[in-house]
Design a protein around this motif. Structure first.
Motif, PDB file in Angstrom:
ATOM      1  N   TYR A  60     -26.921 -24.334 -15.763  1.00 33.14           N
ATOM      2  CA  TYR A  60     -26.289 -23.021 -15.672  1.00 33.14           C
ATOM      3  C   TYR A  60     -25.260 -22.854 -16.792  1.00 33.14           C
ATOM      4  O   TYR A  60     -24.303 -23.637 -16.884  1.00 33.14           O
ATOM      5  N   PRO A  61     -25.394 -21.844 -17.665  1.00 33.01           N
ATOM      6  CA  PRO A  61     -24.452 -21.658 -18.779  1.00 33.01           C
ATOM      7  C   PRO A  61     -23.027 -21.452 -18.274  1.00 33.01           C
ATOM      8  O   PRO A  61     -22.800 -20.838 -17.228  1.00 33.01           O
ATOM      9  N   GLN A  62     -22.071 -21.962 -19.039  1.00 35.45           N
ATOM     10  CA  GLN A  62     -20.667 -21.884 -18.659  1.00 35.45           C
ATOM     11  C   GLN A  62     -19.898 -20.842 -19.474  1.00 35.45           C
ATOM     12  O   GLN A  62     -18.687 -20.947 -19.676  1.00 35.45           O
ATOM     13  N   ASP A  63     -20.612 -19.810 -19.932  1.00 38.97           N
ATOM     14  CA  ASP A  63     -19.994 -18.771 -20.754  1.00 38.97           C
ATOM     15  C   ASP A  63     -18.852 -18.078 -20.016  1.00 38.97           C
ATOM     16  O   ASP A  63     -18.929 -17.826 -18.805  1.00 38.97           O
ATOM     17  N   ASN A  64     -17.793 -17.754 -20.761  1.00 41.18           N
ATOM     18  CA  ASN A  64     -16.713 -16.905 -20.278  1.00 41.18           C
ATOM     19  C   ASN A  64     -16.887 -15.540 -20.935  1.00 41.18           C
ATOM     20  O   ASN A  64     -16.906 -15.432 -22.170  1.00 41.18           O
ATOM     21  N   ILE A  65     -17.013 -14.503 -20.125  1.00 37.35           N
ATOM     22  CA  ILE A  65     -17.383 -13.179 -20.622  1.00 37.35           C
ATOM     23  C   ILE A  65     -16.269 -12.191 -20.291  1.00 37.35           C
ATOM     24  O   ILE A  65     -15.782 -12.143 -19.161  1.00 37.35           O
ATOM     25  N   TYR A  66     -15.891 -11.371 -21.274  1.00 39.74           N
ATOM     26  CA  TYR A  66     -14.832 -10.383 -21.106  1.00 39.74           C
ATOM     27  C   TYR A  66     -15.503  -9.002 -21.165  1.00 39.74           C
ATOM     28  O   TYR A  66     -16.213  -8.687 -22.129  1.00 39.74           O
ATOM     29  N   LEU A  67     -15.273  -8.163 -20.165  1.00 42.56           N
ATOM     30  CA  LEU A  67     -16.045  -6.930 -20.058  1.00 42.56           C
ATOM     31  C   LEU A  67     -15.325  -5.876 -19.236  1.00 42.56           C
ATOM     32  O   LEU A  67     -14.350  -6.168 -18.530  1.00 42.56           O
ATOM     33  N   THR A  68     -15.812  -4.641 -19.367  1.00 38.24           N
ATOM     34  CA  THR A  68     -15.245  -3.546 -18.572  1.00 38.24           C
ATOM     35  C   THR A  68     -15.896  -3.502 -17.198  1.00 38.24           C
ATOM     36  O   THR A  68     -15.253  -3.129 -16.214  1.00 38.24           O
ATOM     37  N   SER A  69     -17.158  -3.845 -17.099  1.00 43.38           N
ATOM     38  CA  SER A  69     -17.868  -4.018 -15.836  1.00 43.38           C
ATOM     39  C   SER A  69     -19.161  -4.755 -16.146  1.00 43.38           C
ATOM     40  O   SER A  69     -19.542  -4.909 -17.326  1.00 43.38           O
ATOM     41  N   PRO A  81     -22.464 -24.437 -23.056  1.00 44.20           N
ATOM     42  CA  PRO A  81     -23.742 -24.796 -22.430  1.00 44.20           C
ATOM     43  C   PRO A  81     -23.553 -25.237 -20.993  1.00 44.20           C
ATOM     44  O   PRO A  81     -22.422 -25.427 -20.516  1.00 44.20           O
ATOM     45  N   GLY A  82     -24.659 -25.423 -20.292  1.00 47.07           N
ATOM     46  CA  GLY A  82     -24.616 -25.989 -18.958  1.00 47.07           C
ATOM     47  C   GLY A  82     -24.160 -27.431 -19.007  1.00 47.07           C
ATOM     48  O   GLY A  82     -24.174 -28.082 -20.062  1.00 47.07           O
ATOM     49  N   MET A  83     -23.752 -27.961 -17.856  1.00 47.14           N
ATOM     50  CA  MET A  83     -23.229 -29.319 -17.795  1.00 47.14           C
ATOM     51  C   MET A  83     -24.250 -30.361 -18.243  1.00 47.14           C
ATOM     52  O   MET A  83     -23.895 -31.403 -18.803  1.00 47.14           O
ATOM     53  N   GLY A  84     -25.518 -30.091 -18.035  1.00 45.61           N
ATOM     54  CA  GLY A  84     -26.541 -31.047 -18.441  1.00 45.61           C
ATOM     55  C   GLY A  84     -26.741 -31.110 -19.937  1.00 45.61           C
ATOM     56  O   GLY A  84     -27.289 -32.089 -20.455  1.00 45.61           O
ATOM     57  N   GLU A  85     -26.286 -30.076 -20.643  1.00 45.78           N
ATOM     58  CA  GLU A  85     -26.466 -30.023 -22.098  1.00 45.78           C
ATOM     59  C   GLU A  85     -25.192 -30.349 -22.863  1.00 45.78           C
ATOM     60  O   GLU A  85     -25.247 -30.745 -24.031  1.00 45.78           O
ATOM     61  N   GLU A  86     -24.049 -30.173 -22.233  1.00 47.66           N
ATOM     62  CA  GLU A  86     -22.785 -30.430 -22.922  1.00 47.66           C
ATOM     63  C   GLU A  86     -22.627 -31.927 -23.181  1.00 47.66           C
ATOM     64  O   GLU A  86     -22.962 -32.760 -22.326  1.00 47.66           O
ATOM     65  N   LYS A  87     -22.111 -32.270 -24.337  1.00 52.21           N
ATOM     66  CA  LYS A  87     -21.947 -33.671 -24.735  1.00 52.21           C
ATOM     67  C   LYS A  87     -20.468 -34.057 -24.737  1.00 52.21           C
ATOM     68  O   LYS A  87     -19.604 -33.219 -25.001  1.00 52.21           O
ATOM     69  N   PRO A  88     -20.162 -35.316 -24.480  1.00 55.73           N
ATOM     70  CA  PRO A  88     -18.764 -35.760 -24.573  1.00 55.73           C
ATOM     71  C   PRO A  88     -18.241 -35.636 -25.995  1.00 55.73           C
ATOM     72  O   PRO A  88     -19.018 -35.668 -26.965  1.00 55.73           O
ATOM     73  N   SER A  89     -16.939 -35.490 -26.124  1.00 57.53           N
ATOM     74  CA  SER A  89     -16.323 -35.491 -27.449  1.00 57.53           C
ATOM     75  C   SER A  89     -16.298 -36.919 -27.984  1.00 57.53           C
ATOM     76  O   SER A  89     -16.665 -37.874 -27.287  1.00 57.53           O
ATOM     77  N   ALA A  90     -15.835 -37.061 -29.203  1.00 61.14           N
ATOM     78  CA  ALA A  90     -15.727 -38.398 -29.798  1.00 61.14           C
ATOM     79  C   ALA A  90     -14.608 -39.211 -29.158  1.00 61.14           C
ATOM     80  O   ALA A  90     -14.526 -40.424 -29.378  1.00 61.14           O
ATOM     81  N   PHE A  91     -13.778 -38.577 -28.333  1.00 61.78           N
ATOM     82  CA  PHE A  91     -12.583 -39.232 -27.827  1.00 61.78           C
ATOM     83  C   PHE A  91     -12.742 -39.802 -26.429  1.00 61.78           C
ATOM     84  O   PHE A  91     -11.801 -40.395 -25.888  1.00 61.78           O
ATOM     85  N   SER A  92     -13.892 -39.622 -25.795  1.00 67.12           N
ATOM     86  CA  SER A  92     -14.060 -40.072 -24.411  1.00 67.12           C
ATOM     87  C   SER A  92     -15.522 -40.379 -24.141  1.00 67.12           C
ATOM     88  O   SER A  92     -16.415 -39.733 -24.712  1.00 67.12           O
TER      89      SER A  92
END
Length: 538
Positions: A60-69, A81-92
């Motif tokens: 499920y995409p994690q987009d934050n959307i700003y809109l009038t309606s 991206p969805g949690m299954g596609e997001e990758k860890p950063s280089a720091f963790s």
């Protein structure tokens, strides 16, 4: 936070009783995001797979959307991206995880219940408690049977929320702003919500109308449950169900079918307790700090409290913790909460920043011009909330009396960026080892001495003195170049919570004094000018 506290103490081999007045069910999930540091704790506890297996859709995409309606104008979008596609950063070795409270609590409950020494009792409430020199006695009541009993323990931790009865009984106060906004949360069900508009799948929808930012809709389970938040101001408003239905319809932009499951009014706060405990009773989580959810820092800060306090209580119970060790809990965690509370309020101001723009939803040249101005500004401002690695990984225990500083300057602090360092008080750096482990996988049970490089000094004296003191310590000699570079010194002593206690290129002249400092038997402050711990706290 209570489940994490009980689980971590049990994981360390202690016995403990957790009481909870409810049956544990979650009507309205308040937390939604396990931050990077929280997931590192879950990694140490061995429960990452359980979090990832939560029923929130991994695609499920994690987009934050700003809109009038939902059928109106889109003003901007931050794509994730969805949690299954997001990758860890280089720091963790870990990344954030979308796991709402109704999914995360069962994971922590399973973890706590799996510890042999931990007992969980739901539908049980605290009636009162008294303290003695060496124990706390609590009177509790089984809310089903009405049976009362007294329980005696070495320590007690109040993880009982912002209206904490434990805090009140201790005579402690919350300092700050008691109401930022009155907001009403509504969980509603609509299976075809995404099909009713053209914005696609998104996690958070922020609605901006002529009056400014007025509401949000969040994907609770990524399928058919949604949380609508009607943002108010510092004046309480009582909404009827008809008012709420009309507001949800306004957010959609047209009539549609939905079912309201629950309605919960609440107040955003900006508060931190003046003290984190008294005697043998401590506060953790919302009992110690209350903040706006803008940023998702609340539960993650509370879990950090539990981790910091648990290893210190464990040290006392096992006999190697010094007399001042538990005093360091407030010294370390209160500034972290103050920083996070202030940052959450700043994020709220960014979210409310559009202000009044009467033409924003108009199909006119003026409306188009307003949207063209507001959209990019708001998108840029909101990045402060979406990119917060500095908050989750960059907090430091610089002034702690159980960290031995080396007088080097602290790296610059940035809420959005994280600069790894082995400086005392900081989270020890993550580096992938050649065997596939993270350096973070070496930490957790006791102290760890990292000996870096082929020419790392012999540290037999330190481990020998530690054994005499009963302080648990394990030593690792690592010559892998990336690890040597990240840890910056030839010797780095890491605490059970993964924060650095001391570093240097050679052992100090007085190893026992160093170990007394990091175990709370002799605070570091004595070294500078024979300053007492109380003076240092002040």
């Amino acid at each position: 936070v209570g489940l994490a506290m009980a689980g971590d103490l049990g994981w360390r081999g202690n016995t403990g009783l957790l009481i909870e007045h409810s049956d544990g069910s979650i009507v309205q999930p308040r937390l939604a995001l396990g931050g990077v540091r929280t997931m590192e704790h879950c990694r140490r506890w061995g429960i990452v797979a359980d979090v990832e297996a939560a029923p929130y859709p991994r695609d499920y995409p994690q987009d934050n959307i700003y809109l009038t309606s939902m059928i109106g104008y889109e003003l901007g979008r931050e794509k994730f991206p969805g949690m299954g596609e997001e990758k860890p950063s280089a720091f963790s070795p870990q990344k954030r995880e979308r796991c709402p409270q109704n999914m995360f609590d069962p994971v922590l409950r399973k973890f706590a219940q799996s510890q042999p020494g931990v007992t969980l009792r739901y539908r049980t409430r605290l009636l009162g408690f008294t303290q003695a020199d060496d124990n706390v006695t609590a009177e509790i009541e089984d809310m089903t049977s009405g049976q009362r009993e007294h329980v005696r323990a070495r320590y007690m931790v109040g993880c009982d929320g912002v209206a904490s009865g434990v805090r009140d009984a201790l005579g402690l106060k919350m300092i700050g702003t008691p109401v930022l906004t009155y907001t009403t949360n509504v969980i509603f069900r609509c299976a075809n919500f995404v099909e009713l508009h053209d914005k696609g799948r998104g996690y958070r929808h922020i609605f901006i109308g002529p009056e400014g930012t007025w509401a949000t809709i969040v994907a609770i389970n990524g399928r058919d449950e949604w949380r609508f938040s009607l943002i108010g101001n510092a004046t309480r408003t009582n909404y009827t169900q008809a008012d709420i239905r009309a507001a949800i319809v306004r957010a959609m932009g047209r009539e549609f079918d939905f079912e309201i499951l629950s309605i919960v009014p609440w107040a955003r706060k900006e508060l931190v307790a003046n003290h984190y405990g008294r005697g043998r009773v401590f506060l953790a989580g919302d009992a110690a700090h209350a903040m706006s959810p803008t940023g998702g820092f609340g539960m993650n800060t509370g879990l950090g409290d539990a981790v910091d306090l648990a290893w210190k209580i464990d040290a006392i119970l096992k006999g190697w913790g010094g007399a001042d060790l538990l005093d360091s809990y407030e010294i370390e965690r209160q500034p972290t909460a103050q920083r996070n509370v202030a940052e959450a309020s700043k994020n709220l101001k960014f979210m409310m920043s559009p202000g009044h723009n009467p033409a924003i939803a108009d199909d006119t040249a003026e409306g188009e011009a307003v949207r063209a101005e507001i959209g990019p500004k708001f998108t840029a401002a909101m990045q402060n909330e979406w990119f917060t690695l500095g908050i989750h990984l960059g907090y430091r225990y610089d002034p702690s009396p159980i960290c031995w500083p080396d007088e080097t300057p602290a790296p610059p602090y940035d809420t959005t960026k994280y600069v790894p360092t082995s400086r005392a008080g900081s989270r020890a750096p993550h580096v992938w080892l050649q065997d596939g482990r993270s350096t973070l996988d070496l930490f957790g049970r006791g102290f760890v001495l990292m000996r870096l490089g082929a020419d790392a000094p012999d540290a037999a004296e330190l481990t020998s003195v530690a054994a005499t003191l009963g302080l648990p310590i394990e030593s690792f000699q690592i010559s892998e170049p990336a690890v040597v570079a990240a840890f910056e010194r030839k010797l780095v002593l890491v605490r059970p919570d993964g924060h650095v206690a001391w570093r240097g290129d050679a052992l100090p002249d007085d190893v026992e004094t160093l170990l007394d400092c990091v175990r709370g038997a002799r605070p570091y402050a004595w070294r500078a000018a024979d300053i007492s711990l109380a003076a240092r706290v002040a």
